[in-house]
Design a protein around this motif. Structure first.
Motif, mmCIF file in Angstrom:
data_model
loop_
_atom_site.group_PDB
_atom_site.id
_atom_site.type_symbol
_atom_site.label_atom_id
_atom_site.label_comp_id
_atom_site.label_asym_id
_atom_site.label_seq_id
_atom_site.Cartn_x
_atom_site.Cartn_y
_atom_site.Cartn_z
ATOM 1 N N GLU A 23 0.843 -1.196 0.000
ATOM 2 C CA GLU A 23 0.000 0.000 0.000
ATOM 3 C C GLU A 23 0.881 1.249 0.000
ATOM 4 O O GLU A 23 2.071 1.167 0.306
ATOM 5 C CB GLU A 23 -0.923 0.001 1.223
ATOM 6 C CG GLU A 23 -1.942 -1.134 1.178
ATOM 7 C CD GLU A 23 -2.981 -1.054 2.282
ATOM 8 O OE1 GLU A 23 -2.810 -0.239 3.211
ATOM 9 O OE2 GLU A 23 -3.956 -1.814 2.205
ATOM 10 N N GLU A 24 0.275 2.384 -0.309
ATOM 11 C CA GLU A 24 1.006 3.642 -0.251
ATOM 12 C C GLU A 24 1.059 4.117 1.197
ATOM 13 O O GLU A 24 0.065 4.043 1.907
ATOM 14 C CB GLU A 24 0.307 4.721 -1.102
ATOM 15 C CG GLU A 24 0.403 4.476 -2.596
ATOM 16 C CD GLU A 24 0.052 5.707 -3.427
ATOM 17 O OE1 GLU A 24 -0.126 6.805 -2.848
ATOM 18 O OE2 GLU A 24 -0.027 5.571 -4.654
ATOM 19 N N CYS A 25 2.214 4.606 1.604
ATOM 20 C CA CYS A 25 2.312 5.248 2.912
ATOM 21 C C CYS A 25 2.115 6.749 2.702
ATOM 22 O O CYS A 25 2.192 7.239 1.569
ATOM 23 C CB CYS A 25 3.671 4.996 3.564
ATOM 24 S SG CYS A 25 5.028 5.982 2.884
ATOM 25 N N TYR A 100 4.918 13.534 2.391
ATOM 26 C CA TYR A 100 5.616 12.440 1.711
ATOM 27 C C TYR A 100 4.660 11.282 1.526
ATOM 28 O O TYR A 100 3.728 11.100 2.318
ATOM 29 C CB TYR A 100 6.882 12.016 2.471
ATOM 30 C CG TYR A 100 6.656 11.229 3.742
ATOM 31 C CD1 TYR A 100 6.491 11.879 4.959
ATOM 32 C CD2 TYR A 100 6.604 9.834 3.724
ATOM 33 C CE1 TYR A 100 6.294 11.162 6.129
ATOM 34 C CE2 TYR A 100 6.412 9.106 4.890
ATOM 35 C CZ TYR A 100 6.255 9.772 6.097
ATOM 36 O OH TYR A 100 6.051 9.063 7.247
ATOM 37 N N HIS A 101 4.859 10.530 0.462
ATOM 38 C CA HIS A 101 4.087 9.306 0.261
ATOM 39 C C HIS A 101 4.893 8.368 -0.616
ATOM 40 O O HIS A 101 5.972 8.736 -1.096
ATOM 41 C CB HIS A 101 2.690 9.601 -0.290
ATOM 42 C CG HIS A 101 2.607 9.985 -1.732
ATOM 43 N ND1 HIS A 101 3.038 11.210 -2.197
ATOM 44 C CD2 HIS A 101 2.139 9.316 -2.817
ATOM 45 C CE1 HIS A 101 2.815 11.277 -3.509
ATOM 46 N NE2 HIS A 101 2.276 10.136 -3.917
ATOM 47 N N SER A 102 4.387 7.150 -0.792
ATOM 48 C CA SER A 102 5.157 6.175 -1.561
ATOM 49 C C SER A 102 4.406 5.743 -2.807
ATOM 50 O O SER A 102 3.181 5.888 -2.893
ATOM 51 C CB SER A 102 5.466 4.952 -0.693
ATOM 52 O OG SER A 102 4.276 4.312 -0.281
ATOM 53 N N HIS A 103 5.160 5.236 -3.767
ATOM 54 C CA HIS A 103 4.593 4.653 -4.975
ATOM 55 C C HIS A 103 5.038 3.196 -5.058
ATOM 56 O O HIS A 103 6.142 2.915 -5.523
ATOM 57 C CB HIS A 103 5.057 5.426 -6.212
ATOM 58 C CG HIS A 103 4.305 6.693 -6.443
ATOM 59 N ND1 HIS A 103 4.582 7.551 -7.489
ATOM 60 C CD2 HIS A 103 3.251 7.235 -5.779
ATOM 61 C CE1 HIS A 103 3.728 8.578 -7.450
ATOM 62 N NE2 HIS A 103 2.927 8.416 -6.408
ATOM 63 N N PRO A 104 4.177 2.281 -4.578
ATOM 64 C CA PRO A 104 4.531 0.859 -4.652
ATOM 65 C C PRO A 104 4.622 0.393 -6.104
ATOM 66 O O PRO A 104 3.670 0.533 -6.868
ATOM 67 C CB PRO A 104 3.371 0.160 -3.926
ATOM 68 C CG PRO A 104 2.734 1.247 -3.097
ATOM 69 C CD PRO A 104 2.906 2.499 -3.892
ATOM 70 N N PRO A 110 5.274 12.164 -9.557
ATOM 71 C CA PRO A 110 3.891 12.438 -9.151
ATOM 72 C C PRO A 110 2.875 12.004 -10.207
ATOM 73 O O PRO A 110 3.122 12.133 -11.405
ATOM 74 C CB PRO A 110 3.848 13.969 -9.004
ATOM 75 C CG PRO A 110 5.256 14.429 -9.000
ATOM 76 C CD PRO A 110 6.074 13.392 -9.690
ATOM 77 N N SER A 111 1.742 11.494 -9.732
ATOM 78 C CA SER A 111 0.649 11.145 -10.629
ATOM 79 C C SER A 111 -0.179 12.401 -10.904
ATOM 80 O O SER A 111 -0.009 13.427 -10.244
ATOM 81 C CB SER A 111 -0.236 10.081 -9.981
ATOM 82 O OG SER A 111 -0.876 10.627 -8.839
ATOM 83 N N GLU A 112 -1.098 12.298 -11.859
ATOM 84 C CA GLU A 112 -1.986 13.418 -12.156
ATOM 85 C C GLU A 112 -2.820 13.761 -10.918
ATOM 86 O O GLU A 112 -3.074 14.924 -10.621
ATOM 87 C CB GLU A 112 -2.871 13.073 -13.348
ATOM 88 C CG GLU A 112 -3.924 14.118 -13.690
ATOM 89 C CD GLU A 112 -3.363 15.535 -13.877
ATOM 90 O OE1 GLU A 112 -2.199 15.670 -14.287
ATOM 91 O OE2 GLU A 112 -4.099 16.501 -13.583
ATOM 92 N N CYS A 113 -3.222 12.721 -10.188
ATOM 93 C CA CYS A 113 -3.989 12.934 -8.959
ATOM 94 C C CYS A 113 -3.145 13.681 -7.916
ATOM 95 O O CYS A 113 -3.618 14.608 -7.262
ATOM 96 C CB CYS A 113 -4.454 11.595 -8.405
ATOM 97 S SG CYS A 113 -5.449 11.738 -6.922
ATOM 98 N N ASP A 114 -1.870 13.281 -7.794
ATOM 99 C CA ASP A 114 -0.966 13.975 -6.868
ATOM 100 C C ASP A 114 -0.899 15.464 -7.213
ATOM 101 O O ASP A 114 -0.936 16.330 -6.342
ATOM 102 C CB ASP A 114 0.458 13.396 -6.959
ATOM 103 C CG ASP A 114 0.557 11.989 -6.393
ATOM 104 O OD1 ASP A 114 -0.289 11.618 -5.567
ATOM 105 O OD2 ASP A 114 1.492 11.277 -6.790
ATOM 106 N N ARG A 115 -0.809 15.732 -8.513
ATOM 107 C CA ARG A 115 -0.688 17.113 -8.974
ATOM 108 C C ARG A 115 -1.967 17.908 -8.683
ATOM 109 O O ARG A 115 -1.922 19.029 -8.172
ATOM 110 C CB ARG A 115 -0.389 17.139 -10.473
ATOM 111 C CG ARG A 115 0.013 18.514 -11.003
ATOM 112 C CD ARG A 115 0.087 18.527 -12.519
ATOM 113 N NE ARG A 115 -1.245 18.419 -13.114
ATOM 114 C CZ ARG A 115 -2.085 19.438 -13.272
ATOM 115 N NH1 ARG A 115 -1.733 20.646 -12.887
ATOM 116 N NH2 ARG A 115 -3.276 19.256 -13.811
HETATM 117 ZN ZN ZN Z 1 1.383 9.561 -5.691
#
Ligand code: ZN
Length: 168
Positions: A23-25, A100-104, A110-115
């Motif tokens: 999972e993403e942290c 901060y977060h992770s990308h498993p 960054p993803s579009e959602c992150d942006r």
């Molecule tokens: Zn992300």
């Protein structure tokens, strides 16, 4: 702007990412913005690891793609966690300087959602985890057009005390 942190803080974020894989942290970075000669610095003082509160129910509009919208691909910081961290930081004369977060099993990009969900002032550290091992860490910040640009990570001198003494 650069993000200044210690090797230990970097290791702590990577360890959190590995712990919750696949999972993403997610977590918050508390610190201060310091004007330095030439270039201002976001100085990280404290990492606040949080639970990933993402649930499909929180985004009913995205039902059609709900199968892909799991904690393996998304993270969500609870508003109450955000507020509590902000309050504690302010009490110490500090501020939230980033997330901060992770990308498993994905790149530390960054993803579009992150942006879309990003705040202009924050540093966004992303840890790429492959097969349970943190393999890359990148830091990003939005530019004036709300696009992510790489932001330099500087391992701060505060970690110098852990190094071997250098003889003159
Ligand atoms: Zn992300």
């Amino acid at each position: 702007m650069v993000l200044a942190l210690s090797a230990q803080q970097l290791a702590a974020m990577s360890a959190h990412a590995e712990r919750v894989y696949p999972e993403e942290c997610c977590g918050l970075m508390v610190g201060e913005i310091r004007p330095e000669e030439g270039e201002s610095q976001k100085r990280l003082m404290k990492i606040v690891p949080l639970d990933n509160e993402w649930t499909a129910e929180a985004f009913p509009a995205e039902d059609s793609t709900a199968s892909a919208q799991t904690k393996r691909r998304r993270y969500q910081i609870a508003p109450e966690d955000m507020l509590q961290t902000q309050r504690q930081a302010r009490a110490q004369g500090l501020a939230i300087i980033g997330v901060y977060h992770s990308h498993p099993d994905h790149e530390a990009v960054p993803s579009e959602c992150d942006r879309a969900l990003a705040w202009p002032e924050y540093a966004y550290v992303i840890v790429s985890v492959r097969s349970g091992q943190a393999v890359d860490v990148q830091n990003w910040a939005l530019d004036s057009a709300h696009q992510f640009r790489p932001e330099t990570i500087r391992i701060s001198p505060s970690s110098a005390r852990d190094r071997m003494p250098v003889s003159a």
